[in-house]
Design a protein around this motif. Structure first.
Motif, PDB file in Angstrom:
ATOM      1  N   ARG A 373       2.076  -5.797   1.573  1.00 53.44           N
ATOM      2  CA  ARG A 373       0.882  -5.040   1.160  1.00 53.44           C
ATOM      3  C   ARG A 373       1.017  -3.622   1.699  1.00 53.44           C
ATOM      4  O   ARG A 373       1.067  -3.407   2.905  1.00 53.44           O
ATOM      5  N   ILE A 375       0.107  -0.178   3.056  1.00 52.64           N
ATOM      6  CA  ILE A 375      -1.053   0.286   3.803  1.00 52.64           C
ATOM      7  C   ILE A 375      -0.828   1.742   4.212  1.00 52.64           C
ATOM      8  O   ILE A 375       0.283   2.267   4.116  1.00 52.64           O
ATOM      9  N   HIS A 376      -1.895   2.380   4.666  1.00 57.69           N
ATOM     10  CA  HIS A 376      -1.810   3.737   5.219  1.00 57.69           C
ATOM     11  C   HIS A 376      -2.006   3.653   6.727  1.00 57.69           C
ATOM     12  O   HIS A 376      -2.849   2.891   7.213  1.00 57.69           O
TER      13      HIS A 376
END
Length: 431
Positions: A373, A375-376
């Motif tokens: 996944r 993400i930042h």
């Protein structure tokens, strides 16, 4: 008088006339910009491009990941070449496929995001251009986070999706799959060199007196408006950068690029006040005719002179932007030189940066059948006063990050509100 591109090619050819011809590779005008930016940084820090992916705990096999990353780098010249300046000439130095996979040690009680921030802050500019960092939560309460990080001088944003896809494919290969044969690697190196030379030939054709005159007039009034960075502006205990994000309803189709530029103009007005002409940059371009689709850095940085007054009508921005695109192949350093010849005091620093992506072109990273996944991780040191990224798709995702040593949070948040407000369809609220 020879153009900047012609001068660069002459120096490169002289430099590689001897035995070092195979080891030293030319760089495009876009890559020269990163060398320029690095030279303007007192610490000599490179621009790095990180991608972060969260995986369920224990999913990622570190040794398998290491061999996969090595095979990926062995297949692409850019991923095993280091930026350097040799006798005053920017080049890439081709080397072996060295890709370290590091597991940074966490400070007790530290979360994976904090550990990765520390690891990236300690990036050695002389090391390999592609590096991987894997952080596992000691308590098993959070996902493991894998950072795939590149020196921006070897890779533009257009290549990132391909790197993610091919890293996953390499991970899926048999464990005993080896590096490409030496003749395959040599052939790819020749293809890479030819692609860069084709790009430089296109830039040489675009680097004309007419283009210089255009950019001199277009950027004559540009001045850097951001205040100088002062570390004391960053409050104790806070991260070096701030961020804000909004998810907006999707427009019919995509937002026209000139509208995105006008939205950034609204942000610049809130940040720097009215009455200035702010240098904002955005990547643009494509591969020259006949060039193979190699991984590398080919997108030029085009400068938008954002006047922070009330601004022209949208159609005026659009018309000027189309005129800019007719000269968008002119290399960045030639554009800076043209502006300075017209009396601008602009040094080449950008007061803001805009990047645009399409989420349909961003494949997930799959390792062993498990989809990571993306993400930042905010709070990292950022290059430049502020940067805006827009992702178009089922919704419009707008993000802005800023350097707290340059801009205070209150002003930056006001600027982000102005940015998001300019992009929000009438009558719709920001999420």
């Amino acid at each position: 008088m020879l153009s900047i591109t012609s001068q660069y090619l002459a120096r490169y050819r002289h430099l590689t006339a001897g035995d070092r011809a195979e080891a030293l590779l030319p760089v495009t005008g876009a890559q020269r910009r990163f060398v320029l930016v690095r030279s303007l940084d007192p610490a000599g820090r490179p621009d790095v491009v990180p991608m972060f992916f969260a995986f369920p705990p224990g999913t990622v096999d570190v040794e398998r990941l290491r061999s996969s990353a090595r095979r990926l780098a062995a297949r692409h010249t850019a991923l095993r070449s280091r930026p350097a300046v040799v006798r005053g000439t920017p080049v890439l130095v081709a080397g072996g496929p060295e890709v370290p996979v590091t597991r940074p040690a966490a400070v007790p009680g530290e979360r994976p995001a904090d550990t990765l921030r520390r690891a990236l802050a300690a990036w050695d500019p002389h090391g390999p251009p592609l590096r991987l960092f894997l952080v596992r939560d000691a308590g098993g309460r959070e996902d493991d986070v894998l950072a795939v990080v590149l020196d921006h001088a070897v890779c533009d944003g257009r290549s990132l999706a391909r790197i993610v896809e091919e890293l996953g494919a390499a991970y899926a290969e048999s464990a005993d799959a080896g590096d490409p044969a030496p003749e395959e690697a040599e052939a790819e190196l020749s293809v890479y060199r030819e692609a860069v030379l084709l790009q430089l030939a296109a830039e040489e054709r675009a680097d004309t007196p007419e283009a210089a005159a255009y950019w001199a007039d277009r950027l004559r009034a540009v001045r850097e408006q951001a205040p100088p960075p002062r570390p004391e502006r960053v409050p104790d205990g806070t991260l070096p950068s701030g961020s804000a994000e909004a998810r907006l309803p999707a427009h019919d189709g995509t937002v026209p690029f000139p509208e995105l530029l006008d939205a950034c103009r609204a942000a610049a007005r809130a940040l720097y006040g009215p009455g200035g002409v702010v240098p904002l940059g955005y990547p643009w371009g494509g591969r020259p005719t006949g060039a193979e689709p190699v991984v590398g850095c080919f997108l030029n940085t085009v400068v938008f002179p954002a006047a922070t007054g009330h601004g022209p009508a949208p159609e005026v921005t659009a018309d000027a932007w189309w005129d800019d695109l007719d000269r968008a192949d002119a290399p960045f350093d030639a554009v800076v030189s043209a502006a300075r010849s017209a009396g601008s005091g602009w040094t080449g620093r950008l007061d803001g940066l805009l990047t645009v992506d399409d989420d349909r072109r961003s494949p997930p990273l799959r390792l062993g059948g498990v989809e990571g996944r993306e993400i930042h991780i905010d709070g990292r040191t950022v290059r430049g006063p502020f940067a805006v990224s827009v992702t178009q798709g089922a919704e419009l995702r707008v993000r802005m990050v800023w350097d707290r040593a340059v801009l205070d949070d209150d002003t930056a948040n006001e600027a982000f509100d102005a940015l998001a407000g300019a992009l929000r369809p009438p009558g719709r609220a920001v999420d």
